[in-house]
Design a protein around this motif. Structure first.
Motif, PDB file in Angstrom:
ATOM      1  N   ASP A  64       0.737  -1.092   0.187  1.00  0.00           N
ATOM      2  CA  ASP A  64       0.118  -0.029   0.017  1.00  0.00           C
ATOM      3  C   ASP A  64       0.842   1.262   0.046  1.00  0.00           C
ATOM      4  O   ASP A  64       0.265   2.360  -0.619  1.00  0.00           O
ATOM      5  N   TYR A  65       2.023   1.068   0.757  1.00  0.00           N
ATOM      6  CA  TYR A  65       2.950   2.293   0.639  1.00  0.00           C
ATOM      7  C   TYR A  65       3.403   2.741  -0.785  1.00  0.00           C
ATOM      8  O   TYR A  65       3.271   3.788  -1.147  1.00  0.00           O
ATOM      9  N   ILE A  66       3.665   1.488  -1.532  1.00  0.00           N
ATOM     10  CA  ILE A  66       4.189   1.769  -2.988  1.00  0.00           C
ATOM     11  C   ILE A  66       2.957   2.131  -3.764  1.00  0.00           C
ATOM     12  O   ILE A  66       3.208   3.351  -4.512  1.00  0.00           O
ATOM     13  N   ALA A  67       1.885   1.759  -3.527  1.00  0.00           N
ATOM     14  CA  ALA A  67       0.902   2.126  -4.406  1.00  0.00           C
ATOM     15  C   ALA A  67       0.424   3.625  -4.194  1.00  0.00           C
ATOM     16  O   ALA A  67       0.097   4.451  -5.168  1.00  0.00           O
ATOM     17  N   LYS A 106       4.142  15.915 -13.613  1.00  0.00           N
ATOM     18  CA  LYS A 106       3.204  14.824 -13.094  1.00  0.00           C
ATOM     19  C   LYS A 106       3.238  13.604 -14.084  1.00  0.00           C
ATOM     20  O   LYS A 106       3.714  13.883 -15.370  1.00  0.00           O
ATOM     21  N   VAL A 107       2.941  12.535 -13.734  1.00  0.00           N
ATOM     22  CA  VAL A 107       2.778  11.356 -14.547  1.00  0.00           C
ATOM     23  C   VAL A 107       1.408  11.016 -15.231  1.00  0.00           C
ATOM     24  O   VAL A 107       0.448  11.446 -14.261  1.00  0.00           O
ATOM     25  N   GLY A 108       1.317  10.327 -16.174  1.00  0.00           N
ATOM     26  CA  GLY A 108       0.153   9.939 -16.705  1.00  0.00           C
ATOM     27  C   GLY A 108      -0.251   8.605 -17.244  1.00  0.00           C
ATOM     28  O   GLY A 108      -0.997   8.302 -18.027  1.00  0.00           O
ATOM     29  N   MET A 109       0.971   7.778 -16.864  1.00  0.00           N
ATOM     30  CA  MET A 109       0.844   6.363 -16.951  1.00  0.00           C
ATOM     31  C   MET A 109       1.486   5.279 -15.920  1.00  0.00           C
ATOM     32  O   MET A 109       2.244   6.013 -15.513  1.00  0.00           O
ATOM     33  N   LEU A 110       0.763   4.309 -15.720  1.00  0.00           N
ATOM     34  CA  LEU A 110       1.539   3.513 -15.091  1.00  0.00           C
ATOM     35  C   LEU A 110       2.067   1.971 -15.635  1.00  0.00           C
ATOM     36  O   LEU A 110       1.543   1.863 -16.708  1.00  0.00           O
ATOM     37  N   ILE A 124       3.796  -5.157  -8.867  1.00  0.00           N
ATOM     38  CA  ILE A 124       2.589  -5.244  -9.539  1.00  0.00           C
ATOM     39  C   ILE A 124       1.380  -4.994  -9.063  1.00  0.00           C
ATOM     40  O   ILE A 124       0.422  -4.308  -9.556  1.00  0.00           O
ATOM     41  N   ARG A 125       1.177  -5.891  -7.689  1.00  0.00           N
ATOM     42  CA  ARG A 125       0.088  -5.345  -6.902  1.00  0.00           C
ATOM     43  C   ARG A 125      -0.204  -3.906  -6.588  1.00  0.00           C
ATOM     44  O   ARG A 125      -1.359  -3.477  -6.483  1.00  0.00           O
ATOM     45  N   ALA A 126       0.914  -3.391  -6.375  1.00  0.00           N
ATOM     46  CA  ALA A 126       0.882  -1.989  -5.996  1.00  0.00           C
ATOM     47  C   ALA A 126       0.647  -0.898  -7.339  1.00  0.00           C
ATOM     48  O   ALA A 126      -0.396  -0.037  -7.064  1.00  0.00           O
ATOM     49  N   VAL A 127       0.987  -1.703  -8.604  1.00  0.00           N
ATOM     50  CA  VAL A 127       0.374  -0.802  -9.555  1.00  0.00           C
ATOM     51  C   VAL A 127      -0.845  -0.769  -9.805  1.00  0.00           C
ATOM     52  O   VAL A 127      -1.415   0.170  -9.942  1.00  0.00           O
ATOM     53  N   ALA A 128      -1.541  -2.172  -9.685  1.00  0.00           N
ATOM     54  CA  ALA A 128      -2.996  -2.437  -9.664  1.00  0.00           C
ATOM     55  C   ALA A 128      -3.757  -1.269  -8.571  1.00  0.00           C
ATOM     56  O   ALA A 128      -4.754  -0.694  -9.111  1.00  0.00           O
ATOM     57  N   ARG A 129      -3.225  -1.323  -7.428  1.00  0.00           N
ATOM     58  CA  ARG A 129      -3.863  -0.632  -6.414  1.00  0.00           C
ATOM     59  C   ARG A 129      -3.902   1.267  -6.991  1.00  0.00           C
ATOM     60  O   ARG A 129      -4.602   1.916  -6.346  1.00  0.00           O
ATOM     61  N   ALA A 130      -2.770   1.482  -7.457  1.00  0.00           N
ATOM     62  CA  ALA A 130      -2.461   2.733  -7.735  1.00  0.00           C
ATOM     63  C   ALA A 130      -3.518   3.195  -8.937  1.00  0.00           C
ATOM     64  O   ALA A 130      -4.036   4.102  -8.971  1.00  0.00           O
ATOM     65  N   GLN A 131      -3.682   2.103  -9.663  1.00  0.00           N
ATOM     66  CA  GLN A 131      -4.530   2.393 -10.784  1.00  0.00           C
ATOM     67  C   GLN A 131      -6.279   2.662 -10.099  1.00  0.00           C
ATOM     68  O   GLN A 131      -6.852   3.457 -10.814  1.00  0.00           O
ATOM     69  N   LYS A 132      -6.582   1.926  -9.107  1.00  0.00           N
ATOM     70  CA  LYS A 132      -7.918   2.014  -8.331  1.00  0.00           C
ATOM     71  C   LYS A 132      -7.986   3.243  -7.606  1.00  0.00           C
ATOM     72  O   LYS A 132      -9.105   4.116  -7.628  1.00  0.00           O
ATOM     73  N   LEU A 133      -6.667   4.057  -7.359  1.00  0.00           N
ATOM     74  CA  LEU A 133      -6.763   5.178  -6.613  1.00  0.00           C
ATOM     75  C   LEU A 133      -6.844   6.432  -7.659  1.00  0.00           C
ATOM     76  O   LEU A 133      -7.364   7.479  -7.452  1.00  0.00           O
ATOM     77  N   GLU A 152      -6.546  -9.606 -10.197  1.00  0.00           N
ATOM     78  CA  GLU A 152      -6.552 -10.040  -8.787  1.00  0.00           C
ATOM     79  C   GLU A 152      -6.582  -9.014  -7.823  1.00  0.00           C
ATOM     80  O   GLU A 152      -7.397  -9.057  -6.614  1.00  0.00           O
ATOM     81  N   GLU A 153      -5.939  -7.742  -8.137  1.00  0.00           N
ATOM     82  CA  GLU A 153      -5.833  -6.573  -7.300  1.00  0.00           C
ATOM     83  C   GLU A 153      -7.001  -5.606  -7.568  1.00  0.00           C
ATOM     84  O   GLU A 153      -6.953  -4.478  -7.099  1.00  0.00           O
ATOM     85  N   GLY A 154      -7.960  -5.957  -8.676  1.00  0.00           N
ATOM     86  CA  GLY A 154      -8.969  -5.272  -8.786  1.00  0.00           C
ATOM     87  C   GLY A 154      -8.555  -4.191 -10.052  1.00  0.00           C
ATOM     88  O   GLY A 154      -9.613  -3.273 -10.422  1.00  0.00           O
TER      89      GLY A 154
END
Length: 342
Positions: free
Chosen positions: A116-119, A140-144, A173-182, A211-213
């Motif tokens: 979650d910290y990474i995300a 700022k960033v516009g892609m993960l 990779i899980r953190a990237v998925a969670r960052a997308q959700k954010l 798996e991470e949404g």
């Protein structure tokens, strides 16, 4: 209102124009910062890179490029911004990591951090700006980016959850998925082309992200066309994800660009015939500046592809197979515009 986030600020989706979704303004391996032969400044390097990027815009209408360089392999926020200013080209930066391969990829600091910290930190690259050299920048960033895979000469070993994805790769990779959700930002990916000869690494990566949404319609699977297998590509599309046709004109793991281009063109037309043209984007994976690993190292194939190759060489090849200007507009303008907007 939907927007596309570039390093110089947000733009409306209809401003993006022709877009390449996986390029590298500068590519360097971690550690170059302490090399006496790698002392450089933004002004001089931007003056070398910007003319090639500007030529892409002026001569071929390339209005937007996604720089898929994560921090540990040379992402430099101010350089991206300065090249964008000088070339009048929209540049989109990336947050994420390269796979942990042969000492590359995920730095030790990030391997220690909770998912979650990474995300949250990846999301802050998007919402607040990139950090460089201990300072927050306004860019700022516009892609993960999510990445998996072994070396080109070695398959990735079986890892977490029965996938060929290592422990630390699994976490980021899980953190990237969670960052997308954010944030809602699209995820672009690196997979190792040689691994498609053994299995479908794009599906493995999709499994983990979902798996991470993560939203599969906002995931692009990269490097899957270097050894194109139509059944594997269709399996990815059927999951709702998109495919990036990259290495156009760059004969990675092949004897010639002509050989690879013909394989790619057949696969592209096969997917279009199956109704999946809305899932395709094009790019080169070109290095506009590359920090060589040793004195005298020869140029890489990624450095030498002409910026107009898609338009002068690859598009005519596609057109002979029935993939014309309307289809080209779809994959170079409409599809990336949809994927980059959030």
């Amino acid at each position: 209102m939907a927007k596309i986030r570039t390093v110089l600020g947000d733009i409306a989706p209809d401003q993006a124009g022709v877009t390449l979704t996986h390029e590298h303004i500068r590519y360097a391996y971690n550690g170059f910062q302490n090399d006496h032969r790698q002392i450089w400044n933004v002004d001089s390097l931007a003056s070398q890179i910007a003319p090639a990027v500007k030529s892409g815009r002026d001569d071929f209408g390339i209005t937007t490029m996604v720089d898929m360089t994560p921090p540990e392999i040379g992402r430099h926020p101010e350089l991206l911004a300065e090249v964008s200013r000088r070339s009048n080209t929209h540049i989109i930066a990336t947050a994420g990591f390269f796979p942990q391969v042969d000492g590359m990829g995920i730095p030790y600091h990030w391997r220690r951090m909770p998912i979650d910290y990474i995300a949250e930190e990846l999301a802050r690259d998007i919402t607040e700006g990139m950090v460089y050299d201990g300072k927050l920048t306004p860019y700022k960033v516009g892609m993960l980016k999510a990445a998996s895979g072994g070396l080109s000469t070695k398959q990735a070993e079986l890892g977490v959850g029965g996938r060929h994805i290592g422990f630390y790769e699994d976490r980021v990779i899980r953190a990237v998925a969670r960052a997308q959700k954010l944030t809602g930002v699209t995820i672009n990916t690196h997979t190792q082309p040689m691994e498609y000869k053994q299995r479908n690494p794009g599906i493995e990566l999709l499994d983990l992200l979902e798996e991470e949404g993560a939203d599969p319609s906002r995931i692009i699977i990269g490097h899957a066309f270097v050894h194109p297998n139509l059944d594997q590509l269709l399996a990815i599309c059927e999951r709702g994800a998109c495919l990036q046709i990259d290495h156009i004109g760059i004969p990675w793991q092949h004897d010639s660009a002509d050989e690879l281009d013909e394989l790619i063109a057949d696969a592209v037309c096969g997917l279009a015939d199956k109704g999946y043209i809305d899932r395709l984007v094009f790019s080169y994976d070109r290095f506009f500046s590359y920090v060589h690993g040793a004195p005298g190292e020869p140029d890489l194939l990624n450095e030498n592809v002409p910026v107009g190759y898609i338009f002068e060489s690859f598009a005519p090849r596609l057109e002979k197979k029935g993939f014309g200007k309307a289809e080209l507009h779809k994959v170079l303008v409409e599809n990336p515009r949809r994927l980059l907007a959030f």
